[in-house]
Design an enzyme around this catalytic site. Structure first.
Site, mmCIF file in Angstrom:
data_model
loop_
_atom_site.group_PDB
_atom_site.id
_atom_site.type_symbol
_atom_site.label_atom_id
_atom_site.label_comp_id
_atom_site.label_asym_id
_atom_site.label_seq_id
_atom_site.Cartn_x
_atom_site.Cartn_y
_atom_site.Cartn_z
ATOM 1 N N ARG A 39 -56.625 -80.987 84.204
ATOM 2 C CA ARG A 39 -57.151 -81.905 83.071
ATOM 3 C C ARG A 39 -56.877 -80.467 81.925
ATOM 4 O O ARG A 39 -57.096 -80.613 81.239
ATOM 5 C CB ARG A 39 -58.347 -81.595 83.566
ATOM 6 C CG ARG A 39 -59.311 -83.087 84.597
ATOM 7 C CD ARG A 39 -60.377 -83.277 85.076
ATOM 8 N NE ARG A 39 -60.553 -83.604 85.826
ATOM 9 C CZ ARG A 39 -61.295 -84.003 87.188
ATOM 10 N NH1 ARG A 39 -60.875 -82.599 87.207
ATOM 11 N NH2 ARG A 39 -61.651 -84.491 87.897
ATOM 12 N N LYS A 49 -50.586 -82.518 68.192
ATOM 13 C CA LYS A 49 -50.349 -83.954 69.193
ATOM 14 C C LYS A 49 -49.040 -84.001 70.364
ATOM 15 O O LYS A 49 -47.850 -83.582 69.650
ATOM 16 C CB LYS A 49 -49.998 -84.753 67.638
ATOM 17 C CG LYS A 49 -50.829 -86.010 66.842
ATOM 18 C CD LYS A 49 -50.540 -86.544 66.330
ATOM 19 C CE LYS A 49 -51.730 -86.730 65.423
ATOM 20 N NZ LYS A 49 -51.189 -88.081 63.939
ATOM 21 N N GLU A 88 -39.041 -85.127 57.485
ATOM 22 C CA GLU A 88 -40.587 -85.063 57.660
ATOM 23 C C GLU A 88 -40.471 -83.836 57.082
ATOM 24 O O GLU A 88 -41.539 -83.394 56.466
ATOM 25 C CB GLU A 88 -40.250 -84.099 59.886
ATOM 26 C CG GLU A 88 -40.510 -86.347 60.335
ATOM 27 C CD GLU A 88 -41.535 -86.757 60.321
ATOM 28 O OE1 GLU A 88 -42.583 -86.563 59.999
ATOM 29 O OE2 GLU A 88 -41.168 -87.296 61.656
ATOM 30 N N LYS A 134 -48.377 -78.998 56.934
ATOM 31 C CA LYS A 134 -48.912 -79.454 57.708
ATOM 32 C C LYS A 134 -50.236 -78.359 58.838
ATOM 33 O O LYS A 134 -51.554 -79.917 59.066
ATOM 34 C CB LYS A 134 -47.946 -79.090 59.200
ATOM 35 C CG LYS A 134 -48.165 -79.480 60.534
ATOM 36 C CD LYS A 134 -47.655 -81.010 60.913
ATOM 37 C CE LYS A 134 -48.247 -81.873 62.055
ATOM 38 N NZ LYS A 134 -47.242 -82.967 62.839
ATOM 39 N N GLU A 179 -57.220 -86.620 63.361
ATOM 40 C CA GLU A 179 -57.026 -87.392 61.755
ATOM 41 C C GLU A 179 -58.090 -88.916 62.551
ATOM 42 O O GLU A 179 -57.671 -89.858 62.162
ATOM 43 C CB GLU A 179 -55.730 -88.471 63.717
ATOM 44 C CG GLU A 179 -55.064 -89.148 61.923
ATOM 45 C CD GLU A 179 -53.519 -89.670 62.237
ATOM 46 O OE1 GLU A 179 -53.143 -88.852 63.082
ATOM 47 O OE2 GLU A 179 -53.626 -90.824 61.887
ATOM 48 N N ARG A 214 -55.076 -86.278 57.888
ATOM 49 C CA ARG A 214 -54.170 -86.650 58.657
ATOM 50 C C ARG A 214 -53.556 -87.656 58.733
ATOM 51 O O ARG A 214 -52.442 -87.543 58.945
ATOM 52 C CB ARG A 214 -54.930 -86.052 59.920
ATOM 53 C CG ARG A 214 -53.148 -85.380 61.368
ATOM 54 C CD ARG A 214 -53.412 -84.469 62.580
ATOM 55 N NE ARG A 214 -52.645 -84.120 63.217
ATOM 56 C CZ ARG A 214 -52.441 -83.342 64.025
ATOM 57 N NH1 ARG A 214 -53.740 -82.856 63.942
ATOM 58 N NH2 ARG A 214 -51.310 -83.503 64.746
ATOM 59 N N ASN A 248 -48.089 -89.844 58.472
ATOM 60 C CA ASN A 248 -48.022 -90.494 58.921
ATOM 61 C C ASN A 248 -46.621 -91.751 57.583
ATOM 62 O O ASN A 248 -46.942 -92.982 58.399
ATOM 63 C CB ASN A 248 -48.858 -91.396 60.015
ATOM 64 C CG ASN A 248 -48.689 -90.879 60.711
ATOM 65 O OD1 ASN A 248 -47.861 -90.245 61.584
ATOM 66 N ND2 ASN A 248 -49.835 -90.804 61.618
ATOM 67 N N HIS A 292 -44.541 -93.960 59.291
ATOM 68 C CA HIS A 292 -44.459 -94.219 60.456
ATOM 69 C C HIS A 292 -44.897 -94.787 61.613
ATOM 70 O O HIS A 292 -44.116 -95.600 61.803
ATOM 71 C CB HIS A 292 -45.386 -92.872 60.661
ATOM 72 C CG HIS A 292 -44.424 -91.199 60.834
ATOM 73 N ND1 HIS A 292 -44.246 -90.668 59.518
ATOM 74 C CD2 HIS A 292 -44.439 -90.721 61.872
ATOM 75 C CE1 HIS A 292 -43.762 -89.527 59.935
ATOM 76 N NE2 HIS A 292 -43.653 -89.592 61.131
ATOM 77 N N HIS A 315 -41.974 -96.632 63.134
ATOM 78 C CA HIS A 315 -42.331 -97.210 64.891
ATOM 79 C C HIS A 315 -42.027 -97.929 64.869
ATOM 80 O O HIS A 315 -40.947 -98.161 66.171
ATOM 81 C CB HIS A 315 -43.371 -96.966 65.129
ATOM 82 C CG HIS A 315 -44.140 -94.849 64.941
ATOM 83 N ND1 HIS A 315 -45.316 -94.731 64.758
ATOM 84 C CD2 HIS A 315 -43.452 -93.876 64.990
ATOM 85 C CE1 HIS A 315 -45.049 -93.195 64.836
ATOM 86 N NE2 HIS A 315 -44.244 -92.608 64.887
ATOM 87 N N HIS A 354 -36.018 -90.578 65.544
ATOM 88 C CA HIS A 354 -36.569 -90.446 64.657
ATOM 89 C C HIS A 354 -37.079 -90.544 63.504
ATOM 90 O O HIS A 354 -37.396 -91.466 62.186
ATOM 91 C CB HIS A 354 -38.184 -89.305 65.561
ATOM 92 C CG HIS A 354 -39.042 -89.817 64.809
ATOM 93 N ND1 HIS A 354 -40.192 -90.991 64.661
ATOM 94 C CD2 HIS A 354 -40.071 -88.761 63.705
ATOM 95 C CE1 HIS A 354 -41.354 -90.408 63.726
ATOM 96 N NE2 HIS A 354 -41.567 -89.270 63.109
#
Lengths: 360, 360
Positions: B118, B140, B182, B224, B234, B238, B242, B245, B249, B262
């Protein structure tokens, strides 16, 4: 209906306890009018439509997912089937996941909610005594790993716990008794008056007297909520809720997930912890027999399976409370007061296990 | 060495950027003298011992795990191999997990750290430009699902990001260029002066001039960190990180994880977003060509693979920003200022994809 609150700041949430709550869609506050209910093959035929229909009538789009039943399915494969379903049904970051079932359904669904799209809201609708008094409250979610129980998981608090005590009417006796192990636990670790109340009211609980059951659930949840609020991520006090769990998880993992019910393993584990507390000189033999008597009256085992001691010790080394290679065990300083201790000598740990094992 | 801080209260952490940092064991503050380094078959031979040896000399017990290399291994199976290793090596809740590698290693190791028992501490030691400017910062973590990239994950902040710019000396050109996508992103979404600086200094970056690279990394990380501090999970701003993205993606998932890097997919995705921003009347053709020119000078693609538009739209529907079934896209209000919008009509989204696809 009685409502308790788990006071965790902006993650605070209510626990509603009462009869017939499962059909009261108005109690479920959803972020968007879409919810995915996860249940299992045993619980779904009994309660899934009773939960889903009123939601649908209230305009909520309801997705249903039914898992196989049992601790041995609390694994990655089953978890992944939830993710598949969520994606195929185009569930989003605002969709609420609802766990309808016992501890296994709650733990795996909660973990799915913690991970899906990095976290979505979820609601617990526990239908077993064990889930109602313990696992549905406090945000611990997990799946098992072949090397250790609940090894992979997250802290992810629900938005709400909805406990309908009527669902206990269909609970098999064996599961009711297993749930009582966690109820008795609260008395042992921090609430001596509750322990005494349980000694007085055990027969009434076993005969499922509704008011007595509701009181046991509320008193258990109040204890749990107090501990969780004081120590949400188990830096200290929360570990005390794991009385008997280091021994108990070793039993569950050692004999194969699902052979023993969690509560049964916890009853034996608590007896091992009590034996060790006796060896440490913290409780006396009268206390030990008093605990044993209560578990026995509840129809719970007080002696473990035929695992040898080395296997116990090996499995116990994977416990999450191990620190710097040293076992830390929850023991009883006295009845009603637990303590986390690494002081027990290995020889006495072995003796305590031996005293409570089938092949002693 | 320059040090930035990601100011997140009790989860605040430093980003150290400089040369030769990987061998400076004293910079790594560990909760217990045990650490597990996760790397991959490409990075491990170059840097694993350079990180591990000084730690061992400082008295730390170091466990090593080496994963296969590539986006297509960012899956449950690889994640589970990390859990197996951690349990077999008796790692505990206080053991620190160290990610040594690019974005894939960082994402999967971070997710392992989020879930193991955990949640355990972890440190990012990024060795690609993309990881140094983006994925190692902000907490993330994720693995991919066959139906969507980064669909299963967690927010789990590192204790520290240790960026050794010397590791870029061994980075293949294609990966350096992918990282620049990026970097350029920050200029496009919120830092026009940085965009202009990049237009001036691009050749120097491509020739790996150390001071220019360090400045690009620090300026990127500062952007960032500001966004992450303002909106850690987010809920709003935030999402602007993206840019490109949602389209990107879809490319990565559509052609199969790992075919496109990527950063390459993000370059094309950013061009699609720019086309759509032009159709919305927010930027003009001069702006569009200016963006295209910068990506082209960086050696990045500005046109996508031969996926048909329906496939794009289907894959884009699994995006984490979808709300109530509606796509929300990061677009450019103007150069240096992004906005999250659900206002683009489907016909124009299709037109923007078509304008930047191989089979337009």
């Amino acid at each position: 209906m009685e409502t308790l609150t788990v006071a965790l700041g902006d993650r605070s949430y209510p626990i509603h306890v009462g009869q017939g709550l499962i059909e009261r869609a108005e109690l479920l506050v959803l972020r968007q009018p879409k919810a995915a209910i996860v249940s299992n093959v045993t619980v779904a035929p009994l309660y899934l439509q009773r939960l889903a229909d009123p939601l649908r009538r209230a305009g909520v789009e309801v997705v249903e997912m039914v898992l196989p039943d049992g601790e041995r399915f609390k694994d990655w494969q089953t978890l992944n089937s939830i993710f598949d379903g969520l994606l195929e049904q185009r569930c989003e970051r605002s969709t609420t996941l609802i766990a309808l079932g016992g501890g296994v359904v709650g733990d795996i669904t909660g973990f799915a909610a913690a991970c899906f799209q990095r976290g979505i809201p979820f609601i617990q609708v526990p239908t077993t005594l064990l889930a109602q008094v313990d696992s549905s409250v406090g945000g611990k979610t997990a799946i098992n790993h072949p090397l250790g129980k609940n090894m992979i998981g997250a802290f992810h608090q629900p938005q709400l716990v909805l406990t309908d005590t009527d669902t206990l009417n269909t609970l098999p006796d064996r599961e009711l008794r297993a749930g009582l192990a966690e109820v008795i636990k609260y008395g042992l670790i921090r609430d001596l008056p509750f322990l005494e109340w349980l000694e007085t009211n055990l027969e009434s609980l076993l005969s499922r007297e509704p008011a007595t059951l509701a009181e046991a659930i509320c008193r258990s949840c109040r204890n749990k909520a107090e501990v969780v609020v004081a120590d949400e991520r188990e830096a200290g006090e929360r570990a005390l809720l794991n009385l008997g769990h280091t021994f108990g998880h070793a039993i569950e993992t050692g004999v194969g997930y699902g052979e023993w019910l969690h509560g049964e393993a916890i009853a034996v584990g608590s007896m091992m912890a009590a034996e060790l507390s006796l060896l440490m000189g913290w409780i006396d033999r009268h206390d030990l027999l008093r605990v044993e008597r209560l578990f026995q009256r509840a129809g719970l085992p007080v002696r473990g399976p035929a695992l040898n001691v080395e296997r116990y010790l090996e499995l116990m080394q994977h416990d999450k409370k191990v620190l710097d290679g040293k076992l830390r065990l929850v023991l009883l300083q006295k009845l009603g007061q637990a303590v986390l201790s690494d002081a027990a000598p290995p020889a006495e740990i072995i003796q305590a296990i031996g005293a409570r094992s089938a092949h002693a």
